[in-house]
Design a protein around this motif. Structure first.
Motif, short mmCIF file in Angstrom:
data_model
loop_
_atom_site.label_atom_id
_atom_site.label_comp_id
_atom_site.label_asym_id
_atom_site.label_seq_id
_atom_site.Cartn_x
_atom_site.Cartn_y
_atom_site.Cartn_z
N GLU A 266 0.80 -1.22 0.05
CA GLU A 266 0.06 -0.38 -0.06
C GLU A 266 1.05 1.40 0.08
O GLU A 266 0.54 2.14 -0.53
CB GLU A 266 -1.05 -0.09 1.26
CG GLU A 266 -1.81 -1.37 1.31
CD GLU A 266 -2.92 -0.83 2.44
OE1 GLU A 266 -2.52 -0.30 3.42
OE2 GLU A 266 -3.91 -1.82 2.39
N ASN A 267 1.89 1.14 0.69
CA ASN A 267 2.87 2.40 0.76
C ASN A 267 4.32 2.29 0.44
O ASN A 267 4.69 2.74 -0.44
CB ASN A 267 2.67 3.07 2.23
CG ASN A 267 1.18 3.38 2.63
OD1 ASN A 267 0.67 4.23 1.83
ND2 ASN A 267 0.71 2.91 3.93
N THR A 268 5.01 1.52 1.19
CA THR A 268 6.33 1.23 1.01
C THR A 268 6.89 -0.26 0.76
O THR A 268 5.89 -1.05 1.30
CB THR A 268 7.19 1.81 1.93
OG1 THR A 268 7.03 0.91 3.09
CG2 THR A 268 6.79 2.94 2.43
N ARG A 269 7.82 -0.43 0.32
CA ARG A 269 8.36 -1.85 0.07
C ARG A 269 8.73 -2.54 1.27
O ARG A 269 8.53 -3.84 1.29
CB ARG A 269 9.30 -1.93 -1.09
CG ARG A 269 9.29 -1.54 -2.18
CD ARG A 269 8.15 -2.49 -3.22
NE ARG A 269 8.21 -3.78 -2.94
CZ ARG A 269 7.24 -4.59 -3.34
NH1 ARG A 269 6.18 -4.03 -4.05
NH2 ARG A 269 7.18 -5.75 -3.04
N LEU A 270 8.74 -2.01 2.25
CA LEU A 270 8.95 -2.55 3.46
C LEU A 270 7.85 -3.42 4.05
O LEU A 270 7.89 -4.32 4.98
CB LEU A 270 9.22 -1.51 4.64
CG LEU A 270 10.80 -0.85 4.70
CD1 LEU A 270 11.05 0.21 5.68
CD2 LEU A 270 11.94 -1.66 4.84
N GLN A 299 4.89 -10.17 10.48
CA GLN A 299 4.48 -9.34 9.79
C GLN A 299 4.55 -9.99 8.25
O GLN A 299 4.96 -10.57 7.62
CB GLN A 299 5.38 -7.97 9.61
CG GLN A 299 5.01 -6.86 8.50
CD GLN A 299 6.01 -5.66 8.71
OE1 GLN A 299 6.06 -5.04 9.54
NE2 GLN A 299 6.46 -5.67 7.18
N LYS A 300 3.25 -9.39 7.63
CA LYS A 300 3.28 -9.71 6.08
C LYS A 300 2.12 -8.61 5.47
O LYS A 300 1.44 -8.16 6.21
CB LYS A 300 2.51 -11.08 6.12
CG LYS A 300 1.12 -11.42 6.72
CD LYS A 300 0.73 -12.89 6.30
CE LYS A 300 -0.52 -13.07 6.83
NZ LYS A 300 -0.85 -13.32 8.31
N PRO A 301 2.31 -8.61 4.15
CA PRO A 301 1.35 -7.69 3.51
C PRO A 301 0.03 -7.90 3.76
O PRO A 301 -0.30 -8.97 3.58
CB PRO A 301 1.93 -7.70 2.15
CG PRO A 301 3.32 -8.06 2.11
CD PRO A 301 3.35 -9.04 3.15
N PHE A 302 -1.00 -6.80 3.54
CA PHE A 302 -2.59 -7.11 3.74
C PHE A 302 -2.92 -7.95 2.47
O PHE A 302 -2.60 -7.73 1.22
CB PHE A 302 -3.06 -5.71 3.71
CG PHE A 302 -4.38 -5.85 3.76
CD1 PHE A 302 -5.15 -6.24 5.03
CD2 PHE A 302 -5.25 -5.73 2.66
CE1 PHE A 302 -6.63 -6.46 5.00
CE2 PHE A 302 -6.53 -5.73 2.69
CZ PHE A 302 -7.25 -6.21 3.82
N GLY A 303 -3.67 -8.79 2.56
CA GLY A 303 -4.35 -9.58 1.71
C GLY A 303 -3.12 -10.76 1.15
O GLY A 303 -3.69 -11.35 0.03
#
Length: 347
Positions: A266-270, A299-303
């Motif tokens: 959504e925002n950064t590659r982090l 931690q993991k990206p949303f979806g």
């Protein structure tokens, strides 16, 4: 003709070379499909069956034995599986490389564990218009992984019969979707014919270290970029430790940092950086290390996935005192996500 003459000479030389045992195995098997998601339950009643032809060689020298502190076969296996559903699942024809260490042996019985990996050709795959029900695999060329405990009984000097149980997995390693992968355990029987057979010599294992050691490991693969054309890299960095607890077993723990550039953020590659602590069990056979890791996402990206945990199955071979190369499979439960290549350094 010259090429075939060279192949024939190579084959014949191994049959007569006293430092090797060699054999042919012919086996047939029957099993079932594990429906690891609701969309696969209609296939739970399928009963796959198959046949395999296997050529194996065992080195008898102390140098070959010291590779895993055991006698072991290396081989090439041809196999053909029918998934009992000609229109949707079809068949799989495979060529695999194999490794089979001898775990226990007496004059008549031998217990071993065969493992293998290879390429498989699937004649029926997912097609949105013509075959939408096959969500197991979508690539005609995919990968076969299997693990097979085997019990052999010698009924003559060069002839034996086998009872086996195998766990098989086919997927494309996340290279194309859908790719739920197919898992099919099987039981089988077979026969072995020894082309060259000598008694196994006795070697003494060197002192097996039980000291804790540390390693750093890197992993690389590519994955299809979500919502775009092309593929993007997925990189891993692992810091870990292993403690041998017996001649062939070890326990371990560590931290895997995975950054997957194929995932949407959504925002950064982090957001695509996934730190994952893990615990592991290791089968240690000399230069070979087969580990099974259980990791948790912090931690993991949303979806990305609904799972909190993932498994990683890793086979490494030590090519130098400290340097190992290998390959790993990442999975969420019974669903394989991808294969990657690994390099690690012990210190």
């Amino acid at each position: 003709m010259r090429f075939f003459s060279v192949i024939f000479f190579f084959f014949l030389s191994h049959l007569t070379y006293a430092q090797f045992n060699s054999r042919l195995n012919l086996e047939t098997s029957y099993g079932f499909i594990i429906p690891h998601s609701n969309s696969l339950k209609p296939f739970a009643e399928n009963r796959p069956y198959g046949i395999s032809l296997h050529y194996q060689m065992m080195g008898l020298s102390e140098k070959k034995w010291s590779a895993c502190n055991c006698f072991h076969y290396l081989g090439i296996q041809l196999s053909h599986y029918n998934f009992a559903d000609r229109e949707v699942l079809g068949t799989a024809s495979s060529l695999s490389g194999t490794f089979e260490p001898i775990i226990w042996k007496n004059s008549s019985w031998t217990f071993s564990v065969l493992s293998g990996m290879g390429f498989t050709y699937l004649n029926r795959v997912f097609d949105e218009d013509n075959n939408p029900d096959n969500v197991f695999f979508s690539s005609n060329l995919s990968f076969l992984l299997f693990l097979t405990p085997r019990l052999e009984y010698m009924i003559q000097e060069n002839f034996g019969v086998n009872l086996l149980f195998s766990y098989n997995h086919i997927s494309n390693g996340g290279q194309k979707q859908p790719n739920k992968g197919i898992n099919f355990p099987m039981v089988g029987i077979g026969m072995s014919y020894y082309l060259n057979k000598s008694n196994l010599p006795v070697y003494s294992a060197g002192r097996i270290s039980n000291e804790l050691f540390f390693f750093i490991e890197g992993g690389f693969t590519t994955r299809k970029t979500l919502g775009q054309e092309g593929r993007s890299p997925s990189l891993s960095l692992v810091f870990g430790a292993v403690k041998p607890v017996s001649a062939i077993n070890g326990i371990g723990a560590g931290l895997e940092l995975n950054k997957d550039y194929s995932l949407t953020v959504e925002n950064t590659r982090l957001e695509a950086l996934m730190p994952s602590p893990y615990i592991a069990h290791h089968f240690l056979f000399g230069r070979f290390d087969f580990s099974q890791r259980m990791a948790v996402y912090t931690q993991k990206p949303f979806g990305y996935v609904d799972h909190l945990f993932f498994q990683r199955y890793l086979l490494k071979y030590k090519i130098h005192q400290n340097l190992s190369l290998g390959i790993s499979l990442k999975a969420h439960g019974h669903v394989a996500e991808n294969l990657d290549f690994r390099m690690s350094w012990e210190f």
